[in-house]
Design a protein around this motif. Structure first.
Motif, PDB file in Angstrom:
ATOM      1  N   GLU B 114      30.632  41.359  28.628  1.00  0.00           N
ATOM      2  CA  GLU B 114      30.792  41.671  29.930  1.00  0.00           C
ATOM      3  C   GLU B 114      31.214  40.353  30.766  1.00  0.00           C
ATOM      4  OE1 GLU B 114      27.271  42.941  32.091  1.00  0.00           O
ATOM      5  OE2 GLU B 114      27.887  42.790  33.929  1.00  0.00           O
ATOM      6  N   LEU B 115      32.226  40.385  31.928  1.00  0.00           N
ATOM      7  CA  LEU B 115      32.809  39.202  32.436  1.00  0.00           C
ATOM      8  C   LEU B 115      32.058  39.016  33.920  1.00  0.00           C
ATOM      9  CD1 LEU B 115      36.395  39.828  31.422  1.00  0.00           C
ATOM     10  CD2 LEU B 115      34.720  38.285  30.333  1.00  0.00           C
ATOM     11  N   PRO B 117      32.797  37.033  37.566  1.00  0.00           N
ATOM     12  CA  PRO B 117      34.080  36.375  38.379  1.00  0.00           C
ATOM     13  C   PRO B 117      34.215  35.171  37.961  1.00  0.00           C
ATOM     14  CG  PRO B 117      32.424  37.710  39.651  1.00  0.00           C
ATOM     15  CD  PRO B 117      31.654  37.625  38.576  1.00  0.00           C
ATOM     16  N   PHE B 132      42.487  34.295  37.922  1.00  0.00           N
ATOM     17  CA  PHE B 132      41.055  34.371  38.448  1.00  0.00           C
ATOM     18  C   PHE B 132      40.794  35.985  38.329  1.00  0.00           C
ATOM     19  CE2 PHE B 132      37.311  33.254  40.560  1.00  0.00           C
ATOM     20  CZ  PHE B 132      36.805  34.428  40.972  1.00  0.00           C
ATOM     21  N   SER B 134      38.129  39.468  38.874  1.00  0.00           N
ATOM     22  CA  SER B 134      36.967  39.715  39.589  1.00  0.00           C
ATOM     23  C   SER B 134      35.754  39.987  38.894  1.00  0.00           C
ATOM     24  CB  SER B 134      37.288  40.836  40.476  1.00  0.00           C
ATOM     25  OG  SER B 134      37.821  42.035  40.161  1.00  0.00           O
ATOM     26  N   SER B 135      35.848  40.631  37.791  1.00  0.00           N
ATOM     27  CA  SER B 135      34.865  41.136  36.948  1.00  0.00           C
ATOM     28  C   SER B 135      35.212  42.013  35.978  1.00  0.00           C
ATOM     29  CB  SER B 135      33.646  41.599  37.756  1.00  0.00           C
ATOM     30  OG  SER B 135      33.888  43.058  38.263  1.00  0.00           O
ATOM     31  N   GLY B 136      34.669  42.219  34.873  1.00  0.00           N
ATOM     32  CA  GLY B 136      35.313  43.209  33.662  1.00  0.00           C
ATOM     33  C   GLY B 136      34.756  43.082  32.457  1.00  0.00           C
ATOM     34  N   PHE B 137      35.625  43.368  31.548  1.00  0.00           N
ATOM     35  CA  PHE B 137      34.897  43.490  30.213  1.00  0.00           C
ATOM     36  C   PHE B 137      36.141  42.682  29.279  1.00  0.00           C
ATOM     37  CE2 PHE B 137      31.145  45.744  30.329  1.00  0.00           C
ATOM     38  CZ  PHE B 137      31.175  46.296  31.400  1.00  0.00           C
ATOM     39  N   ILE B 151      39.465  44.552  37.451  1.00  0.00           N
ATOM     40  CA  ILE B 151      40.007  45.233  38.807  1.00  0.00           C
ATOM     41  C   ILE B 151      40.800  44.511  39.388  1.00  0.00           C
ATOM     42  CG2 ILE B 151      39.372  46.447  40.552  1.00  0.00           C
ATOM     43  CD1 ILE B 151      36.892  47.215  39.501  1.00  0.00           C
ATOM     44  N   GLU B 152      40.465  42.995  39.456  1.00  0.00           N
ATOM     45  CA  GLU B 152      41.535  42.052  40.168  1.00  0.00           C
ATOM     46  C   GLU B 152      41.874  40.949  39.054  1.00  0.00           C
ATOM     47  OE1 GLU B 152      43.111  44.079  43.441  1.00  0.00           O
ATOM     48  OE2 GLU B 152      43.592  42.093  42.686  1.00  0.00           O
ATOM     49  N   VAL B 193      30.645  35.499  44.113  1.00  0.00           N
ATOM     50  CA  VAL B 193      32.173  35.652  44.157  1.00  0.00           C
ATOM     51  C   VAL B 193      32.973  34.427  44.714  1.00  0.00           C
ATOM     52  CG1 VAL B 193      34.038  36.873  44.516  1.00  0.00           C
ATOM     53  CG2 VAL B 193      32.075  38.031  43.673  1.00  0.00           C
TER      54      VAL B 193
END
Lengths: 69, 203
Positions: B114-115, B117, B132, B134-137, B151-152, B193
């Motif tokens: 899991e990432l 920001p 950069f 934003s968050s994710g996997f 997502i970004e 963030v």
């Protein structure tokens, strides 16, 4: 098991991962330079209407929109 | 018609497994697409009818893990609205996992991370490209393919330092005046963030 697994602070406060992730993305979008910022914010616009159904009939829908009519 | 279908399925499965046996003799096998237990028990009960296909017959089998570690890592960086990197061959990526910066080289063990920001850096020879996230996997597969979803994802030069500083100050103030759990959480997320954005701009 006495305690559940350690949770991230946002889940402990009742927020789901989807809400958290969308919130992070929205904050990042607001820190962009123009013109990227306006392009990115246009991606956040939503337009939908929700109507609850009671006794087999839909009630008046609530419209949630960011696009001007 | 059903008979031909099952015959071509068996031919396809055995042909691919034969190809595998010739090329990679010591790597992990690709999983076959048939459900052998089901087919065998069907044949015992009902030898005259062709067995129906089960859902696993329609799934693509896992790609084989090569015996030798490949020299390059294949990276896919995808967002909901765009695929920024699509099967790009690179030497290394450093992903901002919640457990810290994680470097992924070719031959990395299969991982799901899991990432938080932070910055994703893609190293190709002497070039380093930073995004950069934003968050994710991040999913690293055993065949040296890394899928990073967020997502970004923006290049760092598209971030405005003034807006970042202002946002950081705003959310720090919101945290001080927050009363409910939800407000505190939102303020904390804002601080996290914006601090990550700040570190990305200054680091």
């Amino acid at each position: 098991m006495s305690s559940s697994a350690a949770q991230p602070f946002w889940r402990a406060a009742g927020m789901t991962y989807v809400t958290y992730s969308n919130l992070c993305a929205s904050l990042v979008r607001q820190c962009l330079k123009e013109p990227y910022r306006s392009e990115a914010l246009s991606r956040e616009k939503v337009h939908f209407n929700v109507s609850k159904w009671v006794d087999g009939k839909p009630e008046k829908p609530t419209i949630r929109t960011d696009t001007p009519e | 018609m059903l008979r031909h279908g099952s015959r071509s399925l068996f031919n396809r499965a055995s042909a691919s497994s034969m190809r595998w046996r010739r090329q990679f003799s010591t790597g992990l096998p690709a999983e076959t697409a048939e459900d052998t237990k089901f087919v065998e028990s069907w044949k015992k009960m009902n030898p005259n009818m062709d067995p129906p296909k089960t859902p696993s017959a329609y799934m693509k089998p896992r790609p084989p893990t090569p015996a030798n570690i490949p020299s390059k890592l294949t990276v896919n960086l995808v967002l909901p609205y765009d695929s920024v990197l699509s099967s790009k061959e690179v030497d290394m990526v450093i992903v901002p996992a919640t457990t810290g910066q994680m470097g992924v080289l070719p031959g990395h063990v299969a991982t799901i991370a899991e990432l938080k920001p932070g910055i994703l850096s893609v190293h190709e020879g002497n070039d380093v490209t930073k995004y950069f996230l934003s968050s994710g996997f991040a999913f690293v597969h055993a065949n040296s393919v890394a899928d990073i979803i967020a997502i970004e994802a923006t290049p760092v030069d598209r971030l405005d330092p003034n807006l970042v500083q202002k946002g950081l100050a705003d959310f720090q103030q919101k945290l001080n005046t927050a009363s409910t759990d939800v407000e505190k959480t939102e303020a904390q997320i804002g601080i996290d963030v914006h601090s990550a954005l700040n570190a990305a701009l200054t680091g």
